[in-house]
Each structure stands twice: as structure tokens, then as C-alpha cells.
Design a protein around this motif. Structure first.
Motif, short mmCIF file in Angstrom:
data_model
loop_
_atom_site.label_atom_id
_atom_site.label_comp_id
_atom_site.label_asym_id
_atom_site.label_seq_id
_atom_site.Cartn_x
_atom_site.Cartn_y
_atom_site.Cartn_z
N ILE A 50 0.86 -1.18 0.00
CA ILE A 50 0.00 0.00 0.00
C ILE A 50 0.90 1.23 0.00
O ILE A 50 2.03 1.19 0.48
N HIS A 51 0.39 2.30 -0.54
CA HIS A 51 1.10 3.58 -0.53
C HIS A 51 0.25 4.56 0.27
O HIS A 51 -0.93 4.74 -0.02
N ALA A 52 0.83 5.16 1.29
CA ALA A 52 0.12 6.14 2.09
C ALA A 52 0.84 7.49 1.96
O ALA A 52 2.05 7.57 2.06
N ASP A 53 0.07 8.52 1.74
CA ASP A 53 0.62 9.86 1.62
C ASP A 53 -0.13 10.73 2.63
O ASP A 53 -1.30 11.04 2.45
N PHE A 54 0.56 11.08 3.71
CA PHE A 54 -0.08 11.89 4.74
C PHE A 54 0.97 12.73 5.48
O PHE A 54 2.15 12.45 5.39
N MET A 55 0.49 13.73 6.19
CA MET A 55 1.37 14.61 6.94
C MET A 55 1.04 14.50 8.42
O MET A 55 -0.13 14.47 8.80
N LEU A 56 2.06 14.42 9.25
CA LEU A 56 1.90 14.46 10.70
C LEU A 56 2.33 15.84 11.16
O LEU A 56 3.37 16.34 10.76
N GLN A 57 1.51 16.46 12.00
CA GLN A 57 1.80 17.80 12.45
C GLN A 57 1.56 17.90 13.95
O GLN A 57 0.58 17.36 14.45
N ALA A 58 2.43 18.58 14.63
CA ALA A 58 2.28 18.78 16.08
C ALA A 58 1.07 19.68 16.35
O ALA A 58 0.77 20.58 15.57
#
Length: 60
Positions: A50-58
Motif C-alpha cells: 500500500i502507498h500512504a501519503d499523509f502529513m503528521l503535524q504537532a
């Protein structure tokens, strides 16, 4: 889980060396997201990748 076929939640927990209760919650989240499939014998990851494209932000 890729290529392993149907696994019980207990077997998944053993393979990742985590508590069954914690893995149970994770499995249900992945089932709800459609990433795992449920069968009478356990759960299945039916994809080769699987390919996941996401951003983690504080949070502030």
C-alpha cells in the motif's frame, strides 16, 4: 501480514510482540478503514503493498 494469509488476532499479536488487547484495537481500526478483511478464521491483509501519503503535524 503481507503474504501470510488469514491470521488470528492472537497470532498477529505474537508476531509483533504486543499485547493481544492492544492489537485487537488496532485490527478493528484497520478493518474499519478497509485495510484488512475479516473472515471466520481471522483477518487478512489482501494487498501486496500500500502507498500512504499523509502529513503528521504537532498540535499547538
Amino acid at each position: 501480514m503481507t503474504g501470510c494469509g488469514v491470521l488470528s488476532i492472537r497470532e498477529v499479536a505474537r508476531r509483533v510482540n504486543r499485547d493481544v488487547k492492544a492489537v485487537h484495537g488496532d485490527i478493528h481500526a484497520l478493518l474499519n478503514a478497509g485495510l484488512l478483511k475479516k473472515s471466520d478464521d481471522g483477518v487478512l491483509f489482501p494487498y501486496s503493498s500500500i502507498h500512504a501519503d499523509f502529513m503528521l503535524q504537532a498540535t499547538a
